[in-house]
Write a protein that holds these residues in place. Structure first.
Motif, short mmCIF file in Angstrom:
data_model
loop_
_atom_site.label_atom_id
_atom_site.label_comp_id
_atom_site.label_asym_id
_atom_site.label_seq_id
_atom_site.Cartn_x
_atom_site.Cartn_y
_atom_site.Cartn_z
N ILE A 53 -50.36 -44.53 4.19
CA ILE A 53 -51.01 -44.79 5.23
C ILE A 53 -50.02 -44.30 6.76
O ILE A 53 -49.24 -45.12 6.71
N ASP A 87 -49.76 -48.32 1.09
CA ASP A 87 -51.06 -49.09 0.64
C ASP A 87 -50.62 -49.50 -0.58
O ASP A 87 -50.94 -48.79 -1.70
N ASN A 137 -48.38 -52.36 3.16
CA ASN A 137 -49.51 -52.27 4.23
C ASN A 137 -50.00 -53.80 4.42
O ASN A 137 -51.27 -53.95 4.55
N ASP A 142 -43.04 -54.24 3.31
CA ASP A 142 -43.06 -54.26 4.77
C ASP A 142 -42.17 -55.38 5.43
O ASP A 142 -41.68 -55.17 6.69
N ARG A 190 -48.75 -43.92 10.15
CA ARG A 190 -48.93 -44.48 11.60
C ARG A 190 -47.96 -43.69 12.49
O ARG A 190 -47.88 -42.51 12.41
N GLN A 207 -49.90 -52.45 11.09
CA GLN A 207 -50.55 -51.89 11.97
C GLN A 207 -50.44 -52.48 13.50
O GLN A 207 -50.79 -51.75 14.52
N THR A 210 -45.80 -46.78 9.42
CA THR A 210 -46.44 -45.70 8.27
C THR A 210 -45.97 -46.57 7.06
O THR A 210 -44.56 -46.99 6.93
N THR A 211 -46.88 -46.92 6.14
CA THR A 211 -46.51 -47.60 4.85
C THR A 211 -47.52 -47.13 3.73
O THR A 211 -48.22 -46.23 3.87
#
Length: 334
Positions: free
Chosen positions: A325, A289, A274, A246, A327, A279, A286-287
Motif C-alpha cells: 500500500i 497489507d 496496514n 506498523d 502512501r 493512513q 507506506t506499508t
C-alpha cells in the motif's frame, strides 16, 4: 427454571436415569429415555451445555488460541473468526499463549476440556512436530500463519517472505541502497520469514546484506523506541528502513521527530500490517497489507468444512498474498 429433580418426578424415574439419558448412556431403556425427553419437553427444561455436549458429541463451540488478547493483529483476527462461528450458530472460546510454550500447551488442553468441536491455533512457541501431534489428536484443527507440509490442508498462512521482499524491493526501486530492518521477535516464524524476504530482495539487487543493519524489535510497543535509537546510532548513513510491523514504524516516527529527521525526506519507511493508524499518521505510512480479516474468515470456513465430515487431508493450504500500500513515507532518490 425446571430442575433435573422435577424432570425425574414427572417422568417417574430416578435422577440418575435422567442424567444418564441426557448423557446418551446406552444402559437407559428406550421407554425410560422417552419418558425423560417427554418430561423435558413438557417442563421446558434446558440441560446444561456440558451435558448436551456429552449427549450429542457436539458443544457448538470453537476454541481459539492466539498469542495475545489485544493488539491490532489479534483483535481483527478474533473478530472475523467469531463472525463465521456465530453464523454457524456456535460460540467462540478464546485463550492466549503469552509467548510461553507451557502456557500454549496448557491453553490447548483447557480448550479440549471444554469439549470444543474444533480448534484454531496461532502458536509462536510450539514446534511443527507438536502441532502435527495436535492435529493427529483432533483432526478438526486449523493452524494459522504456519505452513507445515505434513498437515498442509489444516494450514492458513500468509506469504510473509513475499511481504518482506516486496517491502524491501519497493525501497530499492525508489533508489535506496542503504536499507536497514527492524524485525519483530525472532522467536516468531513470521519475523524470520519477513527477514528472509528482506535478504532476498537485497541479494537479488546486488546489495550486500549486513548484520549491523538488522536489529530485533517487538511487534507490540515494548522497547521499540530504544531499539530505533540504537539502530540510528549504529547506522547513521541509512536512508531507508523496513519495519516488520506498523507498531515498530510508529516508534521510528517518534525517534525521527526526536532527532529532527523528516520521514519521507531524511528517512524513508515501509511498515507491515496496514493497521488502521497507518493512513492517519503524517506522513501516511507506506506499508504491506496483511489480510488479517481474510485469514480469520478462511480459517473458520475451512474448520467447519472439516467438522462437517469433509476431510481436508489432501487439500492444499490456504495461502494469502500480501500487497504493498503506497502512501507518503518513502522518498524517491533516483
Amino acid at each position: 427454571m425446571p430442575t433435573i429433580k422435577e424432570v425425574s418426578l414427572l417422568a417417574n424415574v430416578s435422577k440418575a436415569t435422567v442424567s444418564r439419558a441426557l448423557n446418551g448412556h446406552p444402559s437407559v431403556k428406550e421407554a425410560n429415555r422417552k419418558k425423560v425427553f417427554d418430561a423435558i419437553e413438557e417442563l421446558g427444561f434446558k440441560p446444561n451445555a456440558f451435558a448436551q455436549a456429552l449427549a450429542s458429541n457436539r458443544s457448538n463451540s470453537i476454541g481459539m488460541l492466539v498469542g495475545s488478547l489485544d493488539g491490532s493483529f489479534y483483535g481483527p483476527l478474533m473478530h472475523n473468526v467469531e463472525c463465521i462461528v456465530r453464523e454457524k450458530g456456535n460460540h467462540l472460546i478464546v485463550t492466549s499463549g503469552q509467548e510461553s510454550r507451557d502456557i500454549e500447551k496448557e491453553s490447548i488442553e483447557f480448550l479440549r476440556s471444554r469439549l470444543v468441536d474444533g480448534l484454531i491455533i496461532h502458536s509462536d512457541q510450539l514446534s511443527d512436530t507438536e502441532l502435527i501431534e495436535t492435529v493427529e489428536q483432533n483432526d478438526s484443527t486449523i493452524i494459522l500463519n504456519r505452513f507445515i507440509p505434513e498437515i498442509g490442508g489444516h494450514c492458513v498462512v500468509i506469504d510473509n517472505e513475499l511481504g518482506g521482499y516486496i517491502a524491501t524491493k519497493h525501497l530499492i526501486d525508489m533508489g535506496h541502497t542503504e536499507i536497514a530492518c527492524i524485525t519483530g521477535q525472532l522467536s516468531k516464524i513470521d519475523s524470520r520469514e519477513r527477514l528472509q524476504g528482506y535478504r532476498k530482495a537485497l541479494e537479488e539487487s546486488g546489495l550486500p546484506f549486513s548484520d549491523s543493519k538488522v536489529i530485533e524489535g517487538r511487534y507490540d510497543h515494548q522497547g521499540n523506541h530504544a531499539v530505533a535509537r540504537r539502530l540510528l546510532d549504529r547506522c547513521p548513513n541509512i536512508t531507508a528502513l523496513f519495519c516488520q510491523n506498523d507498531n515498530i514504524a510508529l516508534a521510528v516516527y517518534d525517534i525521527a521527530a526526536e532527532r529532527e529527521l523528516k520521514i519521507g525526506v531524511d528517512l524513508s519507511i515501509v511498515g507491515f500490517d496496514n493497521d488502521n493508524h497507518a493512513q492517519h499518521i503524517r506522513p501516511s505510512l507506506t506499508t504491506v497489507d496483511f489480510p488479517v480479516p481474510d485469514m480469520g474468515i478462511e480459517a473458520a470456513k475451512r474448520l467447519f468444512t472439516i467438522i462437517e465430515n469433509k476431510s481436508c487431508t489432501e487439500a492444499d493450504p490456504i495461502k494469502l498474498l500480501p500487497r504493498l500500500i503506497e502512501r507518503h513515507s518513502v522518498l524517491s532518490i533516483q
